[in-house]
Design a protein around this motif. Structure first.
Motif, PDB file in Angstrom:
ATOM      1  N   SER A 242       5.948   8.337  -3.489  1.00 54.10           N
ATOM      2  CA  SER A 242       4.939   8.168  -4.525  1.00 54.10           C
ATOM      3  C   SER A 242       5.405   8.893  -5.779  1.00 54.10           C
ATOM      4  O   SER A 242       5.588  10.117  -5.759  1.00 54.10           O
ATOM      5  CB  SER A 242       3.596   8.747  -4.070  1.00 54.10           C
ATOM      6  OG  SER A 242       2.714   8.867  -5.167  1.00 54.10           O
ATOM      7  N   LYS A 243       5.584   8.156  -6.862  1.00 55.83           N
ATOM      8  CA  LYS A 243       5.978   8.772  -8.133  1.00 55.83           C
ATOM      9  C   LYS A 243       4.878   9.669  -8.680  1.00 55.83           C
ATOM     10  O   LYS A 243       5.154  10.726  -9.238  1.00 55.83           O
ATOM     11  CB  LYS A 243       6.321   7.693  -9.160  1.00 55.83           C
ATOM     12  CG  LYS A 243       7.599   6.961  -8.874  1.00 55.83           C
ATOM     13  CD  LYS A 243       7.875   5.904  -9.926  1.00 55.83           C
ATOM     14  CE  LYS A 243       9.085   5.079  -9.534  1.00 55.83           C
ATOM     15  NZ  LYS A 243       9.331   3.987 -10.479  1.00 55.83           N
ATOM     16  N   SER A 244       3.624   9.252  -8.521  1.00 60.30           N
ATOM     17  CA  SER A 244       2.522  10.022  -9.108  1.00 60.30           C
ATOM     18  C   SER A 244       2.342  11.394  -8.452  1.00 60.30           C
ATOM     19  O   SER A 244       1.931  12.343  -9.107  1.00 60.30           O
ATOM     20  CB  SER A 244       1.215   9.236  -9.050  1.00 60.30           C
ATOM     21  OG  SER A 244       0.829   9.014  -7.710  1.00 60.30           O
ATOM     22  N   THR A 245       2.670  11.500  -7.176  1.00 57.29           N
ATOM     23  CA  THR A 245       2.536  12.792  -6.493  1.00 57.29           C
ATOM     24  C   THR A 245       3.880  13.468  -6.245  1.00 57.29           C
ATOM     25  O   THR A 245       3.915  14.625  -5.835  1.00 57.29           O
ATOM     26  CB  THR A 245       1.839  12.625  -5.126  1.00 57.29           C
ATOM     27  OG1 THR A 245       2.649  11.783  -4.294  1.00 57.29           O
ATOM     28  CG2 THR A 245       0.443  12.047  -5.285  1.00 57.29           C
ATOM     29  N   ASN A 246       4.963  12.732  -6.451  1.00 62.61           N
ATOM     30  CA  ASN A 246       6.320  13.212  -6.163  1.00 62.61           C
ATOM     31  C   ASN A 246       6.425  13.678  -4.706  1.00 62.61           C
ATOM     32  O   ASN A 246       6.971  14.723  -4.405  1.00 62.61           O
ATOM     33  CB  ASN A 246       6.741  14.329  -7.123  1.00 62.61           C
ATOM     34  CG  ASN A 246       8.224  14.648  -7.008  1.00 62.61           C
ATOM     35  OD1 ASN A 246       9.042  13.783  -6.705  1.00 62.61           O
ATOM     36  ND2 ASN A 246       8.570  15.902  -7.241  1.00 62.61           N
TER      37      ASN A 246
ATOM     38  N   ASN B 292      -1.082   1.499   0.752  1.00 65.15           N
ATOM     39  CA  ASN B 292      -1.513   1.465  -0.641  1.00 65.15           C
ATOM     40  C   ASN B 292      -2.960   1.021  -0.821  1.00 65.15           C
ATOM     41  O   ASN B 292      -3.382   0.717  -1.936  1.00 65.15           O
ATOM     42  CB  ASN B 292      -0.576   0.562  -1.454  1.00 65.15           C
ATOM     43  CG  ASN B 292       0.717   1.269  -1.800  1.00 65.15           C
ATOM     44  OD1 ASN B 292       0.705   2.387  -2.316  1.00 65.15           O
ATOM     45  ND2 ASN B 292       1.832   0.642  -1.505  1.00 65.15           N
TER      46      ASN B 292
ATOM     47  N   VAL C 262      -3.400   7.900  -3.286  1.00 66.33           N
ATOM     48  CA  VAL C 262      -2.765   7.218  -4.420  1.00 66.33           C
ATOM     49  C   VAL C 262      -2.321   5.836  -3.956  1.00 66.33           C
ATOM     50  O   VAL C 262      -2.271   5.567  -2.753  1.00 66.33           O
ATOM     51  CB  VAL C 262      -1.553   8.017  -4.982  1.00 66.33           C
ATOM     52  CG1 VAL C 262      -2.003   9.355  -5.532  1.00 66.33           C
ATOM     53  CG2 VAL C 262      -0.477   8.202  -3.947  1.00 66.33           C
TER      54      VAL C 262
ATOM     55  N   ASP D 246       0.624   4.072  -5.194  1.00 63.80           N
ATOM     56  CA  ASP D 246       1.936   3.720  -5.736  1.00 63.80           C
ATOM     57  C   ASP D 246       3.067   3.991  -4.743  1.00 63.80           C
ATOM     58  O   ASP D 246       4.202   4.230  -5.131  1.00 63.80           O
ATOM     59  CB  ASP D 246       2.199   4.464  -7.052  1.00 63.80           C
ATOM     60  CG  ASP D 246       2.330   5.969  -6.876  1.00 63.80           C
ATOM     61  OD1 ASP D 246       1.892   6.504  -5.836  1.00 63.80           O
ATOM     62  OD2 ASP D 246       2.882   6.621  -7.790  1.00 63.80           O
TER      63      ASP D 246
END
Length: 110
Positions: free
Chosen positions: A36-40, A59, A69, A71
């Protein structure tokens, strides 16, 4: 095991992976890694379902860790003969307790 990077289109990263999953995952079980890019953050799991369906479920809105999230992207997977072997691989990688080692595993597959 299958190297996810073999399906990468130059410059497109793992986005191209999802379009080819059905061909490579028609039978058997898989150990997989989502990112997940938003949470790394990375998520490690195993399934005997189609990976496309499993990623889709991750998702969606649900109470689990990945439900927060929407993503999550499939960045790595390995094909295994049965659920026990896929789960054993999941437990092995989780036992590393190291984001750095997980990133190295993904990078080595490229």
């Amino acid at each position: 095991w299958f190297r996810a990077s073999a399906l990468q289109a130059e410059g497109r990263g793992f986005e191209s992976l999802n379009s080819h999953i059905k061909f490579f995952t028609s039978m058997g079980c898989h150990f997989y890694i989502l990112y997940s890019k938003s949470t790394n953050k990375y998520y490690l799991g195993h399934t005997c379902d189609a990976l496309t369906e499993r990623v889709r479920r991750h998702n969606t809105n649900h109470k689990g860790f990945t439900g927060k999230v929407h993503d999550w992207e499939l960045v790595f997977f390995e094909k295994h003969l049965n659920k026990q072997l896929a789960y054993a691989r999941e437990r092995e990688v989780k036992s590393w307790k190291s984001k750095i080692r997980i990133i190295k595993l993904i990078e080595q597959s490229q």
